[in-house]
Design an enzyme around this catalytic site. Structure first.
Site, PDB file in Angstrom:
ATOM      1  CG  HIS A   1      -8.843  -2.993   1.527  1.00 28.92           C
ATOM      2  ND1 HIS A   1      -8.918  -2.784   0.171  1.00 28.92           N
ATOM      3  CD2 HIS A   1      -7.530  -2.802   1.849  1.00 28.92           C
ATOM      4  CE1 HIS A   1      -7.718  -2.490  -0.306  1.00 28.92           C
ATOM      5  NE2 HIS A   1      -6.864  -2.488   0.702  1.00 28.92           N
ATOM      6  CD  GLU A   2      -6.193  -2.503   5.408  1.00 25.51           C
ATOM      7  OE1 GLU A   2      -5.224  -3.283   5.252  1.00 25.51           O
ATOM      8  OE2 GLU A   2      -6.292  -1.422   4.783  1.00 25.51           O
TER       9      GLU A   2
ATOM     10  CG  HIS B   1      -4.058  -6.304   2.503  1.00 23.61           C
ATOM     11  ND1 HIS B   1      -3.336  -6.493   1.348  1.00 23.61           N
ATOM     12  CD2 HIS B   1      -4.579  -5.057   2.422  1.00 23.61           C
ATOM     13  CE1 HIS B   1      -3.429  -5.396   0.589  1.00 23.61           C
ATOM     14  NE2 HIS B   1      -4.184  -4.517   1.213  1.00 23.61           N
TER      15      HIS B   1
ATOM     16  CD  GLU C   1      -4.790  -2.780  -2.581  1.00 27.02           C
ATOM     17  OE1 GLU C   1      -5.819  -2.091  -2.451  1.00 27.02           O
ATOM     18  OE2 GLU C   1      -3.997  -3.008  -1.637  1.00 27.02           O
TER      19      GLU C   1
END
Length: 504
Positions: free
Chosen positions: A268-269, A272, A298
């Protein structure tokens, strides 16, 4: 553009770039605060952060800077889509908002955010909401002042939502979330009633932290996070921040007896981070070098976490590697059982560990609660009970502790009210982008099975990253997919996935 106009434009850009450098120092203090700062340094860090926040604000509201922007905007046609015109329009919009905020309020918001995050950390560790309540009440009062100073089209929440999702309105977001809930609740119910349950005990075996760290780094690098221009650290609540070209920081947290938290948290990160690393470095400090909105941001993290990381063909490549890293935990586990386990859907307490089907219900709860607090319809003292009731109502479960309930997220302690809806917007955008990518690139699962993520990554860079803030979020979605924001691609994805897993 005349020579005089070009000179003024260069001065404006130079001013904006230097302001961005100063803001990156402020961001670095925030990263350090959430990863390295000892508790005893919180008060001094608040003073450091407050000083910088005030200096940055002064640069934004500088009279000459504003006069130059106004002049450049007056000379530019509304339909001018040149780089210079886009830069001027976006900078002017940001400055026009900041001029409305008193410096004293900007500084107090910064100071309270630092103290609030420290209070939240201690309260969460001690499962003591009363310790956090005074800071939350102070934050809410300051955010009300901020909303009134900025002004809003329909309700105070609009002003705060616009900070994270420019030009979006509560009246648009609210119905989208409500409609999602109406569609998702029956899906979640049918999954619960299916009678099928994966063996999730395999995810709660012994997963040594050192091996997890090596595995998540390999996965992050494989999908495209560049560790030469970024780093991974440990924190209480995972986040990503960019300190400028060549320096993107992502964080995670490890549990030695749970696989999902760190692995999917890092994907997830890293999503980003890949977005930040894909922005045009030569445009740093200017709107064309900055992300569009947090909803679009997001979308990038949720796309890599869910549409890639929870894709069956991803594990065709990575499950053999997982077995090498964790032979004791996964030696007797089949790829099918593992895939079912990491895609389990069931009501759960923790937002960041929620499955794709229930995740947006977590967001709806926070969206409703923060609106009620901001409007004065819910007192901070009553928040834990209201939180627990929402979880009982929407997910059929009740948190046994505030640590697993109202104290689980860092956002309110940091003053990030208006942020939560961007998570659901990100899920919607991600589904639309992924569907469009597949329509243009073909079946991406085939490349995932080979460990090849470059086609998708380059598509995202070409379609999204390189444009910076040239388009608004709504314009970007329309430009890429040929349609406006729609829940249908996400619903199609979820129904297709869970129909197969749970034989619905």
């Amino acid at each position: 553009m005349s020579k005089d106009t070009a000179r003024v434009f260069e001065e404006v850009c130079r001013h904006a770039r230097r302001t961005a450098v100063m803001a990156s120092i402020h961001e670095f203090l925030g990263w350090d605060e959430r990863t390295m700062l000892p508790p005893g340094g919180a008060e001094h860090r608040a003073e450091q952060s407050t000083l910088l926040a005030g200096m940055i604000h002064q640069r934004w509201v500088d009279y000459k800077f504003g006069e130059q922007l106004d002049g450049l905007a007056a000379d530019s046609a509304d339909n001018d889509d040149s780089d210079a015109a886009v830069i001027v329009r976006r900078l002017k919009r940001q400055r026009d908002k900041r001029v409305k905020l008193p410096q004293s309020l900007v500084e107090e918001l910064s100071r309270t955010a630092v103290m609030g995050q420290q209070a939240w950390q201690e309260a969460r560790n001690g499962d003591d909401f009363a310790m956090f309540q005074p800071l939350l009440e102070r934050t809410l009062e300051l955010k009300r002042q901020q909303a009134e100073a900025l002004g809003y089209p329909q309700c105070p929440y609009d002003a705060l939502l616009d900070e994270f999702e420019p030009e979006e309105l509560t009246a648009n977001v609210g119905p989208v979330l409500e409609n999602l809930r109406a569609e998702l609740v029956p899906l979640v119910t049918s999954i619960e009633q299916s009678g099928r349950k994966p063996d999730c005990s395999i995810l709660h075996r012994d997963y040594p932290v050192e091996a997890q760290d090596r595995f998540v780094r390999e996965a992050a690098a494989a999908i495209g996070f560049d560790f030469r221009r970024g780093r991974l650290d440990v924190t209480a609540h995972p986040f990503c921040c960019s300190l400028g070209p060549g320096d993107c920081r992502i964080t995670t947290r490890y549990y030695p007896d749970f696989f999902n938290a760190a692995f999917f948290g890092v994907l997830h990160e890293a999503g980003h981070g890949i977005y930040e690393q894909g922005l045009p470095a030569e445009q740093y400090g200017l709107p064309l070098g900055e992300f569009v909105s947090l909803g679009i941001h997001e979308s990038q993290s949720r796309l890599w976490e869910n549409f890639v990381g929870r894709n069956r063909e991803f594990w065709t490549c990575f499950f053999p590697k997982a077995r090498e890293y964790f032979p004791a935990a996964l030696g007797d586990v089949s790829a099918d059982d593992f895939f079912f386990a990491i895609n389990e859907s069931r009501p759960s307490l923790i937002r960041v560990e929620a499955d794709e089907a229930t995740y947006n219900l977590h967001i709806l709860i926070r969206f409703e609660l923060e609106r009620a607090m901001l409007d004065g319809q819910l007192d901070a003292a009553d928040l834990p009970d209201a939180w627990n009731e929402k979880y009982r109502q929407y997910l059929g479960i009740t948190p046994p502790t505030n640590r697993e309930g109202v104290l689980q997220d860092v956002h309110w302690s940091a003053g990030l009210i208006g942020y939560f809806p961007t998570y659901s917007l990100g899920n919607l955008y991600a589904a639309q982008f992924f569907a469009q990518a597949e329509s243009e690139l073909g079946n991406l699962a085939n490349s995932f099975a080979k460990g090849d993520f470059q086609p998708l990554r380059e598509w995202l860079r070409e379609k999204i990253h390189r444009h910076g803030q040239r388009f608004t979020a709504a314009e970007l979605v329309e430009t890429i997919t040929g349609r406006g924001l729609s829940a249908q691609p996400l619903l199609d994805h979820l129904r297709g996935k869970y129909r197969l897993l749970y034989q619905l």
